[in-house]
Design a protein around this motif. Structure first.
Motif, PDB file in Angstrom:
ATOM      1  N   ALA A 196      -7.045  11.707-125.596  1.00  0.00           N
ATOM      2  CA  ALA A 196      -7.570  10.478-125.644  1.00  0.00           C
ATOM      3  C   ALA A 196      -8.044  10.201-124.173  1.00  0.00           C
ATOM      4  O   ALA A 196      -9.164   9.316-123.998  1.00  0.00           O
ATOM      5  CB  ALA A 196      -6.834   9.525-126.188  1.00  0.00           C
ATOM      6  N   ASP A 197      -7.376  10.170-123.371  1.00  0.00           N
ATOM      7  CA  ASP A 197      -7.485   9.932-121.887  1.00  0.00           C
ATOM      8  C   ASP A 197      -8.615  10.735-121.376  1.00  0.00           C
ATOM      9  O   ASP A 197      -9.287  10.362-120.590  1.00  0.00           O
ATOM     10  CB  ASP A 197      -6.368  10.246-120.840  1.00  0.00           C
ATOM     11  CG  ASP A 197      -5.143   9.308-121.144  1.00  0.00           C
ATOM     12  OD1 ASP A 197      -5.254   8.276-121.729  1.00  0.00           O
ATOM     13  OD2 ASP A 197      -4.053   9.467-120.961  1.00  0.00           O
ATOM     14  N   TYR A 198      -8.859  11.808-121.960  1.00  0.00           N
ATOM     15  CA  TYR A 198     -10.101  12.682-121.339  1.00  0.00           C
ATOM     16  C   TYR A 198     -11.189  12.211-121.995  1.00  0.00           C
ATOM     17  O   TYR A 198     -12.141  12.176-121.144  1.00  0.00           O
ATOM     18  CB  TYR A 198      -9.618  14.249-121.979  1.00  0.00           C
ATOM     19  CG  TYR A 198     -10.217  15.374-121.451  1.00  0.00           C
ATOM     20  CD1 TYR A 198     -10.966  15.092-120.228  1.00  0.00           C
ATOM     21  CD2 TYR A 198     -10.583  16.553-121.993  1.00  0.00           C
ATOM     22  CE1 TYR A 198     -11.539  16.209-119.597  1.00  0.00           C
ATOM     23  CE2 TYR A 198     -10.946  17.510-121.509  1.00  0.00           C
ATOM     24  CZ  TYR A 198     -11.617  17.535-119.909  1.00  0.00           C
ATOM     25  OH  TYR A 198     -12.264  18.514-119.631  1.00  0.00           O
ATOM     26  N   LEU A 199     -11.225  11.717-123.094  1.00  0.00           N
ATOM     27  CA  LEU A 199     -12.357  11.253-123.654  1.00  0.00           C
ATOM     28  C   LEU A 199     -12.734   9.940-123.724  1.00  0.00           C
ATOM     29  O   LEU A 199     -13.944   9.436-124.200  1.00  0.00           O
ATOM     30  CB  LEU A 199     -12.318  11.981-125.240  1.00  0.00           C
ATOM     31  CG  LEU A 199     -12.193  13.342-125.398  1.00  0.00           C
ATOM     32  CD1 LEU A 199     -12.003  13.461-126.901  1.00  0.00           C
ATOM     33  CD2 LEU A 199     -13.341  14.138-125.002  1.00  0.00           C
ATOM     34  N   GLY A 200     -12.010   9.104-123.138  1.00  0.00           N
ATOM     35  CA  GLY A 200     -12.228   7.826-123.033  1.00  0.00           C
ATOM     36  C   GLY A 200     -11.977   7.209-124.575  1.00  0.00           C
ATOM     37  O   GLY A 200     -12.762   6.216-124.657  1.00  0.00           O
ATOM     38  N   LEU A 201     -11.007   7.705-125.334  1.00  0.00           N
ATOM     39  CA  LEU A 201     -10.851   7.102-126.797  1.00  0.00           C
ATOM     40  C   LEU A 201      -9.703   6.677-126.562  1.00  0.00           C
ATOM     41  O   LEU A 201      -8.649   6.944-125.671  1.00  0.00           O
ATOM     42  CB  LEU A 201     -11.215   8.152-127.338  1.00  0.00           C
ATOM     43  CG  LEU A 201     -12.662   8.771-127.552  1.00  0.00           C
ATOM     44  CD1 LEU A 201     -12.745   9.979-128.835  1.00  0.00           C
ATOM     45  CD2 LEU A 201     -13.500   7.551-128.298  1.00  0.00           C
ATOM     46  N   THR A 202      -8.748   6.197-127.781  1.00  0.00           N
ATOM     47  CA  THR A 202      -7.555   5.853-128.118  1.00  0.00           C
ATOM     48  C   THR A 202      -6.863   7.086-128.853  1.00  0.00           C
ATOM     49  O   THR A 202      -7.735   7.765-129.438  1.00  0.00           O
ATOM     50  CB  THR A 202      -7.356   4.739-128.866  1.00  0.00           C
ATOM     51  OG1 THR A 202      -8.055   4.880-130.144  1.00  0.00           O
ATOM     52  CG2 THR A 202      -7.963   3.420-128.064  1.00  0.00           C
ATOM     53  N   ILE A 203      -5.763   7.208-128.831  1.00  0.00           N
ATOM     54  CA  ILE A 203      -5.243   8.403-129.791  1.00  0.00           C
ATOM     55  C   ILE A 203      -5.431   8.147-131.208  1.00  0.00           C
ATOM     56  O   ILE A 203      -5.503   9.235-131.879  1.00  0.00           O
ATOM     57  CB  ILE A 203      -3.634   8.512-129.651  1.00  0.00           C
ATOM     58  CG1 ILE A 203      -2.650   7.161-129.762  1.00  0.00           C
ATOM     59  CG2 ILE A 203      -3.361   8.941-128.139  1.00  0.00           C
ATOM     60  CD1 ILE A 203      -1.188   7.239-129.658  1.00  0.00           C
ATOM     61  N   GLU A 204      -5.300   6.963-131.694  1.00  0.00           N
ATOM     62  CA  GLU A 204      -5.656   6.670-133.034  1.00  0.00           C
ATOM     63  C   GLU A 204      -7.196   7.376-133.402  1.00  0.00           C
ATOM     64  O   GLU A 204      -7.356   8.112-134.448  1.00  0.00           O
ATOM     65  CB  GLU A 204      -5.697   5.272-133.500  1.00  0.00           C
ATOM     66  CG  GLU A 204      -4.159   4.713-133.431  1.00  0.00           C
ATOM     67  CD  GLU A 204      -3.974   3.840-131.841  1.00  0.00           C
ATOM     68  OE1 GLU A 204      -4.551   4.436-130.956  1.00  0.00           O
ATOM     69  OE2 GLU A 204      -3.257   3.106-131.980  1.00  0.00           O
ATOM     70  N   THR A 205      -8.057   6.936-132.661  1.00  0.00           N
ATOM     71  CA  THR A 205      -9.583   7.559-132.798  1.00  0.00           C
ATOM     72  C   THR A 205      -9.439   9.033-132.816  1.00  0.00           C
ATOM     73  O   THR A 205     -10.253   9.702-133.599  1.00  0.00           O
ATOM     74  CB  THR A 205     -10.428   6.854-131.725  1.00  0.00           C
ATOM     75  OG1 THR A 205     -10.534   5.450-132.134  1.00  0.00           O
ATOM     76  CG2 THR A 205     -11.831   7.142-132.012  1.00  0.00           C
ATOM     77  N   VAL A 206      -8.718   9.489-131.897  1.00  0.00           N
ATOM     78  CA  VAL A 206      -8.871  10.921-131.747  1.00  0.00           C
ATOM     79  C   VAL A 206      -8.136  11.657-132.984  1.00  0.00           C
ATOM     80  O   VAL A 206      -9.052  12.397-133.649  1.00  0.00           O
ATOM     81  CB  VAL A 206      -8.094  11.566-130.500  1.00  0.00           C
ATOM     82  CG1 VAL A 206      -7.560  12.890-130.469  1.00  0.00           C
ATOM     83  CG2 VAL A 206      -8.664  11.226-129.137  1.00  0.00           C
TER      84      VAL A 206
END
Lengths: 249, 249
Positions: A196-206
């Motif tokens: 998530a930190d890598y992709l600029g997302l939240t863990i839920e979205t990942v």
DNA sequence: TTAAGGCCTTGATCAAGATCAATAGGCTGG
DNA sequence: CCAGCCTATTGATCTTGATCAAGGCCTTAA
């Protein structure tokens, strides 16, 4: 400081480093004789350990021998963005800089091959080909970072995940020398949070996007950390561009 | 090929380039004598002109003398992300690379100082300090790119705009040697579209956020391309982090 | 002068992804 | 064995920024 010299060969472990040429000695041309081991040491970090904090003064620089480390930056309110993934052979730290501008954290157990910065800088100064190599590596990293900016700024969550998986798959394929065009299996040495930190997302979205790709049979989850891709091309199609998006560090 | 040499001074126009030291001769240490003008030419592009396309083979490299150019990458379906803003003194092209990996487009009328790549590479090979300088510049660019990744991945639209304005303000302040802490006025040589591509937003969102900052008196629009910032600190507060986010190229 | 086109602004609506919340599974240590 | 913790998954709802749409302003050209 024994000061012995050693010869580096493309495909043979060098006498001082427990890994292959590109790994520790990415700074040298193949077949070049360099006096390195006199100023070298090793250190291993556990998964989750902080190797350096943004703003730290650093006296050492080095490269990854084994494991995966991450480079990231955190805003005052805690939002975090990973800005680089450090894999074996990647460089940690900067010749000529006093401070590290980013946090360096071990994602898995990670071993570093370290040099005293001062001595490494002296070595650079006296070895033009080494500087050449560093410039080359830095230019590659810059291209990769820019490629990643495209992902962060313009890709959808699904495309981001597919791009990351494609990169990890390629990486494993490169190590095992398999062609990435038929079904591949690879390990994903990152937590959902790291992704998530890598992709600029939240863990839920990942998590949701990975579940979706799984349901659509584009990937097969063997467990949370091991993935199989039956058809690499269809994964690439989901990544949004045909480029290899080769983000390494 | 006249091959004359010239001396560069920090604050004096050099004999061969119509600009100050850092601008064209960013590759040299101050006060260093280098044989450059023999292989140099100039070229000016109009706003909107494409200087190079991603994938082009390039035979020249150079640096920006005046104007603003952008570095960007486009997905097959047209989504575009700017990955660098090239300002006077910034480098265009890569020693040692055959292709440009990104599109280079002039944002304003832009003059480049060009060198034949082959000859420039030869110059590098024979001038270690030049290579040193290139490595240094590339490391700076890498840091900037990574800082920008934080913006793209984690900042809100409002923070993105504020960050961009802060950077442009700082840039102008640096050029005019004014302290950026009191009210400053600066030009914004980018269309809304370019800003959107830069920040990973749409032009509508850019426009709305700028209008909002205007309504809140954080910025004053003199016209679409000139902005005044009464209190630089309050703009910085909106940018989300205290870092200078110095994204240059 | 008017028409046309480029750029910007603003409004209405929509949807992707964030946030909040509950639950499950796996390890570790007692 | 279970408690506690960590990581991951899934659902419900909300919010931010995207999309769709209309109109304004300025420049250029007929």
């Amino acid at each position: 400081m024994t000061g012995s010299t050693f010869k580096i060969d493309q495909n043979v472990r060098c006498s001082a480093c427990p890994i292959r040429h590109r790994a520790v000695c990415a700074y040298c041309e193949p077949d070049e004789v360099v006096q390195l081991d006199a100023i070298k040491s090793y250190r291993t970090f556990a998964a989750g350990d902080t190797i350096a904090m943004a703003g730290d003064e650093t006296s050492k620089i080095g490269s990854i021998v084994s494991g995966v480390a991450t480079l990231s930056r955190t805003l005052p309110d805690g939002r975090r963005q990973m800005v680089g993934l450090l894999l074996p052979s990647d460089f940690v730290g900067r010749p000529g800089r006093r401070e590290t501008p980013f946090d360096v954290v071990a994602a898995t157990e990670t071993t570093l091959c370290l040099f005293q910065k001062r001595q490494f800088e002296a070595l650079i100064a006296s070895t033009p080909s080494l500087e050449r190599r560093l410039l080359d590596m830095t230019l590659d990293e810059l291209d990769s970072a820019r490629e990643w900016m495209l992902l962060l700024g313009r890709k959808t969550a699904r495309e981001k995940i597919a791009s990351l998986l494609a990169i990890m798959a390629r990486r494993d394929a490169a190590l095992s020398k398999a062609t990435p065009m038929d079904g591949i299996r690879f390990s994903l040495p990152l937590t959902r949070e790291a992704m998530a930190d890598y992709l600029g997302l939240t863990i839920e979205t990942v998590s949701r996007q990975i579940s979706k790709l799984k349901k659509e049979r584009i990937i097969v989850l063997e467990d949370a950390r091991h993935i199989r891709v039956p058809d690499f091309i269809s994964l690439l199609n989901e990544a949004g561009d045909d480029s290899d998006g080769g983000f390494i560090a």
